[in-house]
Design a protein around this motif. Structure first.
Motif, mmCIF file in Angstrom:
data_model
loop_
_atom_site.group_PDB
_atom_site.id
_atom_site.type_symbol
_atom_site.label_atom_id
_atom_site.label_comp_id
_atom_site.label_asym_id
_atom_site.label_seq_id
_atom_site.Cartn_x
_atom_site.Cartn_y
_atom_site.Cartn_z
ATOM 1 N N ASP A 75 -21.944 -16.557 74.725
ATOM 2 C CA ASP A 75 -21.865 -18.060 75.429
ATOM 3 C C ASP A 75 -20.923 -18.516 76.242
ATOM 4 O OD1 ASP A 75 -24.645 -18.341 74.403
ATOM 5 O OD2 ASP A 75 -23.677 -19.226 72.511
ATOM 6 N N ASP A 76 -19.579 -18.105 75.821
ATOM 7 C CA ASP A 76 -18.233 -18.453 76.343
ATOM 8 C C ASP A 76 -18.301 -17.654 77.833
ATOM 9 O OD1 ASP A 76 -17.753 -20.454 74.705
ATOM 10 O OD2 ASP A 76 -15.956 -19.674 73.800
ATOM 11 N N TYR A 77 -18.606 -16.400 77.620
ATOM 12 C CA TYR A 77 -18.419 -15.435 78.892
ATOM 13 C C TYR A 77 -19.379 -16.015 80.075
ATOM 14 C CZ TYR A 77 -19.825 -11.332 81.693
ATOM 15 O OH TYR A 77 -20.302 -10.490 82.458
ATOM 16 N N ARG A 78 -20.545 -16.379 79.669
ATOM 17 C CA ARG A 78 -21.662 -16.766 80.645
ATOM 18 C C ARG A 78 -20.919 -18.073 81.004
ATOM 19 N NH1 ARG A 78 -25.462 -14.345 77.248
ATOM 20 N NH2 ARG A 78 -25.656 -16.384 75.962
ATOM 21 N N ARG A 79 -20.545 -18.980 80.194
ATOM 22 C CA ARG A 79 -19.947 -20.260 80.906
ATOM 23 C C ARG A 79 -18.897 -20.068 81.711
ATOM 24 N NH1 ARG A 79 -16.789 -24.698 78.227
ATOM 25 N NH2 ARG A 79 -16.583 -23.006 76.394
ATOM 26 N N PHE A 80 -18.105 -19.186 81.624
ATOM 27 C CA PHE A 80 -17.114 -18.914 82.370
ATOM 28 C C PHE A 80 -17.118 -18.465 83.709
ATOM 29 C CE2 PHE A 80 -13.558 -16.424 84.362
ATOM 30 C CZ PHE A 80 -12.534 -17.301 84.093
ATOM 31 N N LEU A 81 -18.324 -17.895 83.791
ATOM 32 C CA LEU A 81 -18.830 -17.376 85.309
ATOM 33 C C LEU A 81 -19.049 -18.435 85.973
ATOM 34 C CD1 LEU A 81 -21.182 -14.354 83.940
ATOM 35 C CD2 LEU A 81 -18.859 -14.236 84.881
ATOM 36 N N SER A 82 -19.066 -19.623 85.526
ATOM 37 C CA SER A 82 -19.591 -20.677 86.630
ATOM 38 C C SER A 82 -18.371 -21.510 86.976
ATOM 39 C CB SER A 82 -20.625 -21.816 85.846
ATOM 40 O OG SER A 82 -19.858 -22.330 84.737
ATOM 41 N N GLU A 83 -17.092 -20.987 86.362
ATOM 42 C CA GLU A 83 -15.959 -21.701 86.729
ATOM 43 C C GLU A 83 -15.427 -21.272 88.188
ATOM 44 O OE1 GLU A 83 -14.249 -23.954 85.169
ATOM 45 O OE2 GLU A 83 -14.768 -23.568 83.193
ATOM 46 N N PRO A 84 -14.748 -21.990 88.780
ATOM 47 C CA PRO A 84 -14.483 -21.661 90.286
ATOM 48 C C PRO A 84 -13.238 -20.608 90.554
ATOM 49 C CG PRO A 84 -13.161 -23.811 89.688
ATOM 50 C CD PRO A 84 -13.970 -23.432 88.683
ATOM 51 N N PHE A 85 -13.212 -19.655 89.959
ATOM 52 C CA PHE A 85 -12.290 -18.604 90.062
ATOM 53 C C PHE A 85 -13.088 -17.221 90.847
ATOM 54 C CE2 PHE A 85 -10.766 -20.590 86.529
ATOM 55 C CZ PHE A 85 -9.476 -21.287 86.949
ATOM 56 N N GLU A 86 -12.509 -16.454 91.439
ATOM 57 C CA GLU A 86 -13.150 -15.237 92.030
ATOM 58 C C GLU A 86 -13.327 -14.297 91.085
ATOM 59 O OE1 GLU A 86 -11.726 -11.765 95.555
ATOM 60 O OE2 GLU A 86 -10.597 -13.891 95.352
ATOM 61 N N VAL A 87 -14.620 -13.753 91.109
ATOM 62 C CA VAL A 87 -14.758 -12.816 89.893
ATOM 63 C C VAL A 87 -14.865 -11.408 90.688
ATOM 64 C CG1 VAL A 87 -16.318 -11.936 88.273
ATOM 65 C CG2 VAL A 87 -15.691 -14.301 88.421
ATOM 66 N N SER A 88 -14.007 -10.324 90.221
ATOM 67 C CA SER A 88 -14.147 -9.301 91.096
ATOM 68 C C SER A 88 -14.975 -8.113 90.503
ATOM 69 C CB SER A 88 -12.590 -8.632 91.354
ATOM 70 O OG SER A 88 -12.019 -8.412 89.927
ATOM 71 N N GLU A 89 -14.990 -8.423 89.142
ATOM 72 C CA GLU A 89 -16.041 -7.462 88.283
ATOM 73 C C GLU A 89 -16.250 -8.053 86.940
ATOM 74 O OE1 GLU A 89 -15.527 -3.091 85.931
ATOM 75 O OE2 GLU A 89 -14.085 -3.665 87.307
ATOM 76 N N ARG A 90 -17.523 -7.954 86.355
ATOM 77 C CA ARG A 90 -17.922 -8.365 85.335
ATOM 78 C C ARG A 90 -18.766 -7.362 84.385
ATOM 79 N NH1 ARG A 90 -22.885 -12.559 86.650
ATOM 80 N NH2 ARG A 90 -23.554 -12.058 84.638
ATOM 81 N N ARG A 91 -18.445 -7.513 83.209
ATOM 82 C CA ARG A 91 -18.991 -6.462 81.942
ATOM 83 C C ARG A 91 -20.023 -7.280 81.143
ATOM 84 N NH1 ARG A 91 -13.754 -2.316 81.507
ATOM 85 N NH2 ARG A 91 -13.499 -1.787 83.635
ATOM 86 N N ASP A 92 -21.122 -7.323 81.145
ATOM 87 C CA ASP A 92 -21.903 -8.322 80.506
ATOM 88 C C ASP A 92 -21.803 -7.767 79.035
ATOM 89 O OD1 ASP A 92 -22.153 -9.838 82.767
ATOM 90 O OD2 ASP A 92 -24.413 -8.923 83.003
ATOM 91 N N ALA A 93 -21.879 -6.495 78.864
ATOM 92 C CA ALA A 93 -22.011 -5.799 77.622
ATOM 93 C C ALA A 93 -20.977 -5.955 76.744
ATOM 94 C CB ALA A 93 -22.415 -4.196 77.656
ATOM 95 N N THR A 94 -19.746 -6.308 77.227
ATOM 96 C CA THR A 94 -18.587 -6.219 76.371
ATOM 97 C C THR A 94 -17.894 -7.906 76.545
ATOM 98 O OG1 THR A 94 -17.286 -5.324 78.245
ATOM 99 C CG2 THR A 94 -17.968 -4.099 76.590
ATOM 100 N N ASN A 95 -18.676 -8.733 77.450
ATOM 101 C CA ASN A 95 -18.172 -10.008 77.608
ATOM 102 C C ASN A 95 -16.717 -9.925 78.354
ATOM 103 O OD1 ASN A 95 -20.481 -11.113 75.986
ATOM 104 N ND2 ASN A 95 -19.441 -10.834 74.278
ATOM 105 N N GLN A 96 -16.665 -9.004 79.272
ATOM 106 C CA GLN A 96 -15.124 -9.134 79.749
ATOM 107 C C GLN A 96 -15.837 -9.369 81.277
ATOM 108 O OE1 GLN A 96 -13.799 -5.038 79.425
ATOM 109 N NE2 GLN A 96 -13.293 -5.235 77.240
#
Length: 301
Positions: free
Chosen positions: A232-253
């Motif tokens: 939940d925290d992982y998905r919520r953070f994805l909406s923050e205004p930061f540039e995401v270069s890589e996401r790893r859904d399986a490990t919440n990274q």
């Protein structure tokens, strides 16, 4: 005047092979790295510095001396490790080192013996029967033992095992600390990043960039790896205004790119999240040059 000067150096072998309009300057006491793929022009450039090749155009100078027309005098100041080692016949490594010492006017053996010990080299072995690693160590000892002011090294750690490579880097750092001027080619980015003040990248015989290793270490655009305790925290953070270069859904990274000016904002934002860990991914010389290489390749297309 720089201690080592390369001005508009061109050696054209045809079909795009050679070096073209190279301009480089190395200051006294500077450690300068030279990186590029095989065939990029590193060895050709170094052979011009050693006076083995006469350029089609341009000039190389060391201590103000022309590297081609005054090659013999230039060599008085230089210790050289070639990229391809071809030793003359000698009964042992000691015999070869003694001959080299006579040639360069090195009468004492203290420095030689110190280097033999640091590199764990048994110089009693027959020169022609030595392994590649032993030959490489012998070449390093021969180049360093007369305590030259300038070291020109073409892939000097080739053939050394990881432990010996570490010992060689330590010796090189000692030389750097003693004020030696070093010009070294290598295909190992971490080796150059550790030992050099500046590094030039050569591609297809042309210098494409020169980087300061200090600037690389203090690169203002940082990458951070963050792992959250739950999805939940992982998905919520994805909406923050930061540039995401890589996401790893399986490990919440998630990996985020952040400018130095925005790091405090990132830290404050993370206080409202349950974070498992938060670490900086160090920016490296290899990453920097890979980005340059990709940009060059894209420009050609």
């Amino acid at each position: 005047m720089s201690l080592i000067e390369i001005h508009q150096l061109t050696k054209d072998y045809g079909q795009g092979r050679g070096v073209f309009d190279i301009d480089l300057q190395v200051e006294e006491g500077e450690s300068f790295g030279f990186v590029g793929t095989n065939g990029a022009g590193k060895t050709t450039t170094i052979r011009h510095l050693m006076g083995f090749l006469n350029p089609h155009r341009g000039v190389c100078r060391i201590k103000g001396l022309d590297c081609w027309s005054q090659a013999a005098e230039v060599k008085r100041y230089v210790g050289y490790v070639p990229g391809e080692i071809a030793f003359p016949d000698a009964r042992s490594g000691f015999d070869f080192l003694d001959r080299q010492a006579t040639l360069v006017g090195c009468s004492g053996r203290t420095r030689r013996d110190y280097l033999l010990d640091r590199l764990q080299l048994d110089a009693t072995a027959n020169l022609k029967r030595m392994s590649k690693g032993m030959k490489q160590k012998t070449a390093i000892v021969a180049a360093f033992m007369a305590d030259p002011a300038i070291l020109i090294l073409d892939e000097p750690s080739t053939g050394l095992d990881p432990l010996m490579r570490a010992s060689f880097v330590e010796v090189l750092e000692e030389e750097r600390g003693r004020g030696k001027t070093i010009f070294m080619s290598s295909h190992m980015f971490n080796e150059l990043e550790t030992t050099c003040d500046r590094v030039a990248m050569i591609k297809d015989g042309v210098i494409v960039d020169i980087a300061s290793t200090t600037a690389i270490r203090h690169y203002e655009n940082k990458t951070y790896k963050i792992e959250f305790l739950d999805a939940d925290d992982y998905r919520r953070f994805l909406s923050e205004p930061f540039e995401v270069s890589e996401r790893r859904d399986a490990t919440n990274q998630v990996f985020v790119n952040v400018h130095d000016n925005d790091i405090n904002l990132l830290v404050r934002t993370l206080t409202s999240y349950r974070v498992k860990f938060f670490t900086e991914i160090k920016y490296s010389l290899e990453q920097y040059f890979r980005s340059i290489y990709k940009r060059e390749a894209a420009d050609v297309q």
